[in-house]
Design a protein around this motif. Structure first.
Motif: not given
Lengths: 459, 459
Positions: B46-65
């Motif tokens: 789930l992405d939170h809208d931070l305004g100015g076209g930016q979001v921050v993730e409120a749920g799962g977010q990282w990938i790698g490994g």
């Protein structure tokens, strides 16, 4: 046709806990309505009719070990007791070898010493855990991070000792000890005066079956008990508590939920329950037990000097007890089937399962056991309105959510599986119901609830 | 207005797993309807809208490994990645002392040695546990009778090492390690190629937020996705599977349930699910996590040479990460709040909780952290249609019910939280959904389902 009622107190569940609560409320001069999901009362007590005026219990059945309240209640309701065990030799089967014995301990000095040693250690641990607030025990978090099963594995030194202690401790939870928090198990045993005391908890049974208690309590409550009416919602967002069930909506001043914790968690609450309570309910495990009984024209094993008591850890039916009605006609052998390793037994077809059980009984008391006159099974985990037999707490739950066990949520009080005395027995049910009723009566009287009276003496 | 639809496949849940399953079904030329309870897609992303076209993730977010499938899917959907960590020094706070450090291990030779030793032991144990069938591991029952927490307690020798390993292993389950079966944890780590590999699982984040994957998948599926339509019943007593949801009833040839296990257990099934599956669902625990984030005009800690990464086991906010959007404006710090000892933090009032978190952030990166421009929280355990963040298995469950994890029940297939590769990550969700779709496609083609392709290499 949906009915609207008013009462001082609404009770959810007409098992022993709910009925004991309702009885206490009425005795104090208040009105009550009890909503029960099933078409019968008694919850996890249920009597099977054997014909000829005889019954056998398909649910909870034994009392003993100083369980005061249930003896008092039985006397008051005119339900008599009879000895819970029969005389004679016991049987021990392990690694394919069958031996009879007489004492309390299995017939091997090494195994007996192992068990005694483990039980002494258990006793030392229990003493550290107060049943009223196990989370306050020294080292509570560490005990709660372990399972009873891992403790048994670590503590016992012989294979037979391990198998027996796994069996003995598991029976109490209706579960594999690997599922159960060690801290929870210690508080459970502590609530009955110690694990050793559980060996005396089968001193008596109730004449006419254990469900008779609930039937008589319900008779006295008359139409205050509404059957076939599962509770869907408990709304205390207004000035009252509104309990909405299938057939009746009860407006009350207080509510007592005396349903098993897992079921109480599937009711819709308004407002939502506090997060601690919700998390507690998610951490409850439930016993997966099939109670299986074979009925014979007579208890033929008695004539051969056998008590019918047998232990065979590792066998499909890991133990047997003589469960004949008083008078000994017909003869009944009982066992509990637990799933282990893929729940194989519970998933067998009924006919195969019957055969496996009878084969064990034959190993225990002789080949006549293969030809019963009848065979009864009840899978408590498949009972929609019981959700398993006893319920227990999984690791890590008690230290975190334990304080929510008895804490009322607004005008809703909790009256099942959260006592501090003989938890998860018929005695414990009566006490949990009466404790919740005590809280409610104190609240109705405008007083602060009295602290629970703890009458168990620990040696 | 209730709608009736027909499709080859009905999918329950429009999180990453359900949408990945639906995509695979459609790609094979079959029709699909996806029923989603929420008014949005993405499940536990789930992405939170931070305004100015930016979001921050409120749920799962990282990938790698080395999570192959999510990188492939992101590329296919045109979602770009950016580095998941920022440069600079890390902070370690323990026993009131704050120290900065640079490497991967905390700045104490003794504690670092303790951690390395414990992780080597964990590695040895993991190697014994095949992610596809952990119940077949040597000594599986004994490992399953232990909790991860008890193992951590026993294995670590320093207080700080214990606290850190408790934190590191707990984060993966969204739970206290004391709740989690050791065998389950080993199979979980094994599914990602080993616990050590989880340190690389935060290599990247997704530009525009992780929910973008689900939104784009859903866009392609068009009106095959029905929002706001919780599934009430799945009936396969006839020749088809009938999935009844709030807004639509879907008649299908097969169904894929891609809802979290706990939620899938509250659907009504006709006929009833087999007892092994029901017992499995009862043994699932769920992560209780509040994801808390403070938003600042800029990531001021970077100018001071700090990465924003901080560890403070024992503090209310036990760690921090720089979670700023790409470009670094605004600046965001994140933490997870877990309940421990009475769930105190989760039960604090929001304003007090905010203050406690900001105080920790100030300890980590300086007093400016006390004045954020914004503060965001999401309590995943209170999300009705998630039931916690990750879900895990409690002790004793995997050896007994594990084989029911992926076993289809008739024409109903399970596509969530039951993968064998990177379980309980976004990668794992995609793989679990695609595996279930593979089973269904094989069944629709009349062939036996292919065995899951396992592509993780274990070093």
């Amino acid at each position: 046709m949906h009915e609207a009622r008013e009462a001082d107190v609404a009770v959810v569940g007409a098992g022993l806990a709910g009925l004991a609560a309702a009885r206490a409320v009425v005795a104090a001069g208040h009105s009550v309505v009890v909503c029960e999901a099933r078409d019968r009362v008694g919850g996890r007590t249920l009597d099977h009719d054997l014909g000829g005026g005889q019954v056998v219990e398909a649910g909870g059945q034994w009392i003993g070990g100083g369980q005061e309240r249930i003896y008092e209640l039985a006397a008051e309701l005119g339900v008599e007791t009879f000895p819970g065990r029969s005389e004679g030799a016991k049987v021990f089967v392990f690694d394919g070898k069958r031996r009879t014995y007489d004492g309390e301990l299995p017939p091997s000095r090494r195994v007996a010493a192992d068990l005694v040693q483990a039980m002494l250690r258990l006793r030392r641990l229990e003493k550290r855990v107060p049943a009223e607030a196990p989370w306050e025990a020294r080292d509570a978090e560490r005990l709660d991070a372990q399972t009873l099963g891992a403790w048994v594995d670590r503590t016992t030194k012989t294979r037979a000792g391990r198998a027996l202690l796994t069996l003995f401790t598991g029976i109490q939870h209706g579960a594999d000890p690997a599922n159960v928090s060690l801290l929870y198990a210690l508080s459970f045993f502590s609530s009955g005066g110690g694990f050793a005391r559980y060996a005396e908890a089968d001193q008596h049974r109730l004449v006419g079956g254990s469900q008779a208690l609930s039937r008589r309590l319900a008779d006295r409550l008359g139409d205050a008990v509404v059957l076939g009416s599962p509770v869907r919602r408990i709304d205390q967002s207004g000035a009252e508590v509104v309990v909405e069930s299938e057939l009746v909506t009860v407006r009350a001043r207080r509510a007592i939920v005396a349903a098993p914790p897992i079921l109480s968690g599937s009711i819709e609450y308004r407002p939502e329950l506090p997060s601690l309570r919700r998390q507690l309910l998610r951490a409850v495990g439930y016993g997966v037990v099939i109670k299986a009984q074979a009925v014979y024209d007579e208890p033929f094993w008695r004539a051969e000097g056998l008590s019918g008591t047998a232990l065979g850890p590792g066998l499909a039916a890991p133990f047997a007890f003589d469960n004949s009605p008083p008078g000994g006609s017909p003869g009944v052998l009982l066992t509990f089937l637990h799933p282990r390793r893929g729940a194989a037994l519970a998933d067998l077809r009924p006919a195969e399962r019957r055969e496996a059980v009878l084969e064990c009984f034959a190993t225990y008391v002789g080949p006549k056991a293969r030809q019963p006159a009848g065979y009864l099974e009840l899978d408590w985990s498949a009972e929609r309105w019981s959700a398993g037999c006893v319920q227990y707490l999984t690791p890590g739950a008690l230290t975190r959510y334990g304080p929510a066990l008895r804490e009322p949520c607004g005008r809703v009080h909790w009256g099942s599986e959260n006592g501090t005395v003989w938890v998860a027995s018929m005695e414990g049910a009566i006490r949990a119901g009466e404790r919740a009723a005590g809280e409610v009566l104190a609240a109705l009287a405008g007083a602060a609830p009295a602290k629970e009276r703890v009458t168990v003496t620990t040696s």
